[in-house]
Design an enzyme around this catalytic site. Structure first.
Site, PDB file in Angstrom:
ATOM      1  N   GLY A 104       1.535   0.355   0.357  1.00  0.00           N
ATOM      2  CA  GLY A 104       1.819   1.227   1.785  1.00  0.00           C
ATOM      3  C   GLY A 104       2.937   2.445   1.468  1.00  0.00           C
ATOM      4  N   VAL A 159       8.478   1.736   4.302  1.00  0.00           N
ATOM      5  CA  VAL A 159       8.502   0.654   4.306  1.00  0.00           C
ATOM      6  C   VAL A 159       8.560  -0.167   3.135  1.00  0.00           C
ATOM      7  CG1 VAL A 159       6.671  -1.253   5.113  1.00  0.00           C
ATOM      8  CG2 VAL A 159       6.715   1.030   6.469  1.00  0.00           C
ATOM      9  N   GLU A 186       2.832  -1.097  -4.466  1.00  0.00           N
ATOM     10  CA  GLU A 186       2.034  -0.209  -4.618  1.00  0.00           C
ATOM     11  C   GLU A 186       1.913   0.904  -3.662  1.00  0.00           C
ATOM     12  OE1 GLU A 186      -0.506  -0.401  -7.239  1.00  0.00           O
ATOM     13  OE2 GLU A 186      -0.068  -2.052  -8.074  1.00  0.00           O
ATOM     14  N   CYS A 199      -4.422   7.194  -2.193  1.00  0.00           N
ATOM     15  CA  CYS A 199      -3.049   7.303  -2.696  1.00  0.00           C
ATOM     16  C   CYS A 199      -3.249   8.096  -3.877  1.00  0.00           C
ATOM     17  CB  CYS A 199      -2.679   5.831  -2.919  1.00  0.00           C
ATOM     18  SG  CYS A 199      -3.955   4.701  -3.926  1.00  0.00           S
TER      19      CYS A 199
HETATM   20  P1  NAD Z   1       0.375   1.133   6.880  1.00  0.00           P
HETATM   21  O1  NAD Z   1       1.059   1.857   7.948  1.00  0.00           O
HETATM   22  O2  NAD Z   1      -0.860   0.590   6.919  1.00  0.00           O
HETATM   23  O3  NAD Z   1       1.514   0.271   6.302  1.00  0.00           O
HETATM   24  C1  NAD Z   1       1.229  -0.329   5.261  1.00  0.00           C
HETATM   25  C2  NAD Z   1       1.605  -2.032   5.777  1.00  0.00           C
HETATM   26  O4  NAD Z   1       3.304  -2.154   6.088  1.00  0.00           O
HETATM   27  C3  NAD Z   1       0.787  -2.260   6.882  1.00  0.00           C
HETATM   28  O5  NAD Z   1       0.250  -3.694   6.834  1.00  0.00           O
HETATM   29  C4  NAD Z   1       1.800  -2.427   8.113  1.00  0.00           C
HETATM   30  O6  NAD Z   1       1.464  -3.388   9.058  1.00  0.00           O
HETATM   31  C5  NAD Z   1       2.994  -2.640   7.370  1.00  0.00           C
HETATM   32  N1  NAD Z   1       4.254  -2.198   8.130  1.00  0.00           N
HETATM   33  C6  NAD Z   1       4.269  -0.817   8.478  1.00  0.00           C
HETATM   34  N2  NAD Z   1       5.655  -0.609   9.049  1.00  0.00           N
HETATM   35  C7  NAD Z   1       6.251  -1.521   8.690  1.00  0.00           C
HETATM   36  C8  NAD Z   1       7.794  -1.971   9.008  1.00  0.00           C
HETATM   37  N3  NAD Z   1       8.559  -1.127   9.494  1.00  0.00           N
HETATM   38  N4  NAD Z   1       8.163  -3.373   8.634  1.00  0.00           N
HETATM   39  C9  NAD Z   1       7.225  -4.382   7.866  1.00  0.00           C
HETATM   40  N5  NAD Z   1       5.961  -3.753   7.769  1.00  0.00           N
HETATM   41  C10 NAD Z   1       5.463  -2.778   8.037  1.00  0.00           C
HETATM   42  O7  NAD Z   1       0.108   2.361   5.548  1.00  0.00           O
HETATM   43  P2  NAD Z   1       1.178   3.131   5.247  1.00  0.00           P
HETATM   44  O8  NAD Z   1       2.367   2.812   4.985  1.00  0.00           O
HETATM   45  O9  NAD Z   1       0.822   4.522   6.103  1.00  0.00           O
HETATM   46  O10 NAD Z   1       0.457   3.836   3.838  1.00  0.00           O
HETATM   47  C11 NAD Z   1       0.077   4.886   3.409  1.00  0.00           C
HETATM   48  C12 NAD Z   1       0.801   5.177   1.920  1.00  0.00           C
HETATM   49  O11 NAD Z   1       0.264   4.058   1.158  1.00  0.00           O
HETATM   50  C13 NAD Z   1       0.729   6.558   1.255  1.00  0.00           C
HETATM   51  O12 NAD Z   1       2.076   6.730   0.686  1.00  0.00           O
HETATM   52  C14 NAD Z   1      -0.259   5.947   0.293  1.00  0.00           C
HETATM   53  O13 NAD Z   1      -0.255   6.705  -1.034  1.00  0.00           O
HETATM   54  C15 NAD Z   1       0.220   4.595  -0.001  1.00  0.00           C
HETATM   55  N6  NAD Z   1      -0.873   3.816  -0.678  1.00  0.00           N
HETATM   56  C16 NAD Z   1      -0.643   3.207  -2.090  1.00  0.00           C
HETATM   57  C17 NAD Z   1      -1.735   2.745  -2.580  1.00  0.00           C
HETATM   58  C18 NAD Z   1      -1.520   2.194  -3.952  1.00  0.00           C
HETATM   59  O14 NAD Z   1      -2.590   1.499  -4.271  1.00  0.00           O
HETATM   60  N7  NAD Z   1      -0.610   2.594  -4.651  1.00  0.00           N
HETATM   61  C19 NAD Z   1      -2.890   2.505  -1.749  1.00  0.00           C
HETATM   62  C20 NAD Z   1      -3.070   2.780  -0.729  1.00  0.00           C
HETATM   63  C21 NAD Z   1      -2.047   3.575   0.248  1.00  0.00           C
END
Ligand code: NAD
Length: 468
Positions: A188, A192, A210, A244
């Site tokens: 994510g 976070v 990741e 990502c």
């Molecule tokens: P998201 O909003 O789905 O959050 C990721 C996870 O964190 C979810 O399960 C969510 O419930 C949890 N979460 C959200 N806020 C939280 C908090 N305050 N406290 C605890 N848990 C919390 O996804 P996102 O964060 O919008 O993801 C997008 C980002 O992820 C982008 O930066 C993308 O590049 C990155 N990403 C990385 C990869 C990788 O494999 N490296 C893959 C996909 C996405």
């Protein structure tokens, strides 16, 4: 319903019983996971379409097949991965068994993101099962259709005493994180990730992060322009730019930029017709919040839109968009775009482009397009990123023999294939000794003396081994 503590306690009790450790158990669960993927493909495709309007073609490649390939790979390599790894010895240990044993860590937590909501849960789960762990799986609440389906299917296929899905958003995740896990793999955003790291620090839990970042694409020297723009556009607009590892921006010379724009226009028309909104092959933005974020980014940018720019809030549609004359301080360059906007930044030389990249945080992926291998080598040697691919995008993360993960602010740790197995395993250093060579071994006991010390120092060197 069980509290989060009860869930973790239940899984921990199962782990302590040792049931997840034998190879046959791991194989049986991986085989059931494969059955879940195969028997429910249509349901998964529907859910992914509901969440992101994911075209079947993209969903099959990036959510179904990548996952089943990972399962095949794990099943065919598991025996080898589990074997003890015998290591080099010195004279004092010559007659001992010295090896590294991969052991499961315990109860691990997998937190997924919404952009590849199936892949980002199941691929780490494959690694966790292969390594012999119990696992709690926390899907993203934003991709709610896939979240519900995973929560419904996992207990039908996998052992409920070993693997559990916990649904919910920030609040539920934070409540879950109050418990002690033996490893956390989080996918994510960087913000976070800080919350995850702080929660993990309380229990000294190791973490794999990741994350994302701004993955650049450098285009220098000659290129086959028609092929280059098609590969670039495919990688950028796959999943409507919500990847990502999508190329975030392009760095090239002014001449390349000028030659690219008509080629980009032509390729985009070939891909999505003149009306991409009607194309079944172009995904939607996941939520109104993300749609508004992208709209605001484009409005605030001082760049010039040369392709696309249209959007439709109701439909969560955002056109494939190309922007030029984007400065380093432009709003488009302040964070990961994570949507279908491609800035092209013109610089005078490859060296200037490399300096530009190195002024930013280390990205998750870095792409170099060129006919000249010296250009590719220079970019490879003078930059750093989670992964690197020349003359294409995204594909380096589809090969299970390569580790997938970031560096610096794009994350740390890795998975896929053996790398995931390693992430979820403890490498236990083992030395099984007998009572041999007691005279040599006795040199370490008091009363100490110079002669004993020099013998001991010599016997600890690898060279000493050659005498036995
Ligand atoms: P998201 O909003 O789905 O959050 C990721 C996870 O964190 C979810 O399960 C969510 O419930 C949890 N979460 C959200 N806020 C939280 C908090 N305050 N406290 C605890 N848990 C919390 O996804 P996102 O964060 O919008 O993801 C997008 C980002 O992820 C982008 O930066 C993308 O590049 C990155 N990403 C990385 C990869 C990788 O494999 N490296 C893959 C996909 C996405």
């Amino acid at each position: 319903m069980d509290t989060h503590k009860q869930v973790v306690d239940r899984l921990r009790a199962t782990f302590r019983s040792g049931v997840t450790v034998p190879e046959e158990f791991r194989r049986a669960q991986l085989t059931k996971l494969m059955a879940m993927m195969k028997e429910n493909e249509e349901l998964f495709l529907k859910a992914l379409h509901k969440d992101l309007a994911k075209p079947k073609f993209e969903a099959v490649l990036s959510e179904i097949d990548i996952t089943t390939n990972e399962l095949h790979y794990a099943l065919s390599h598991l025996s080898t991965w589990m074997k003890p790894e015998y290591v080099g010895k010195n004279l004092a240990t010559k007659l001992d068994d010295c090896f590294v044993r991969r052991e499961p860590l315990g109860v691990v937590l997998i937190i997924g993101a919404w952009n590849y909501p199936l892949q980002l849960l199941i691929m780490p789960l494959v690694a966790a099962i292969a390594a012999g762990n119990c696992a709690v799986i926390k899907p993203s609440e934003i991709s709610s259709a896939t979240d519900s389906l995973v929560a419904e299917l996992i207990p039908k296929y996998l052992s409920q005493d070993c693997y559990t899905v916990v649904s919910g958003g920030a609040e539920e995740t934070q409540s879950l994180l109050k418990n002690r896990f033996d490893h956390i793999l989080y996918t994510g955003s960087q913000n976070v990730a800080r919350v995850i790291l702080q929660a993990a620090a309380v229990h000294l839990t190791p973490v794999t992060l990741e994350l994302g970042g701004k993955s650049p694409c450098l285009i220098f020297g000659g290129v086959d322009m028609a092929a280059a723009v098609r590969r670039l556009l495919w990688a950028k607009f796959f999943n409507a730019g919500q990847s990502c590892v999508a190329p975030d921006y392009v760095l090239c010379s002014p001449a390349t930029r000028d030659a690219m724009i008509p080629a980009l226009r032509e390729a985009l028309q070939d891909f999505y017709t003149q009306e991409p909104q009607s194309s079944p092959d172009f995904s939607r933005i996941v939520s109104q919040r993300h749609w508004s974020r992208l709209t605001e980014l484009l409005q605030k940018s001082n760049g010039k839109v040369v392709i696309g720019g249209e959007s439709d809030q109701q439909d969560k549609y955002f056109a494939p968009t190309v922007v030029v004359d984007v400065g380093e301080d432009d709003v488009l360059m302040q964070g990961e775009i994570f949507g279908p906007i491609l800035p092209i930044i013109a610089v005078e030389s490859l060296e200037e482009a490399i300096e530009f990249v190195n002024r930013q945080e280390k990205p998750l992926a870095l792409y170099a397009f060129s006919d000249e291998s010296s250009v590719v080598q220079t970019v490879l040697e003078k930059t750093s990123s989670g992964g690197f691919c020349s003359n294409d995008g995204i594909l380096h993360m589809c090969l299970p023999s390569l580790p997938f993960g970031g560096v610096g602010s794009s994350g740390f740790g890795s998975y896929h294939g053996r790398w995931g197995f390693e992430t979820f395993s403890h490498r236990r250093a083992c030395m099984l000794r007998g009572w041999f060579l007691e005279r040599l071994n006795g040199l370490r006991y008091p009363p100490y003396g110079e002669e004993r010390l020099s013998w001991l120092r010599w016997s600890a060197t690898p060279k000493s081994c050659s005498i036995l």
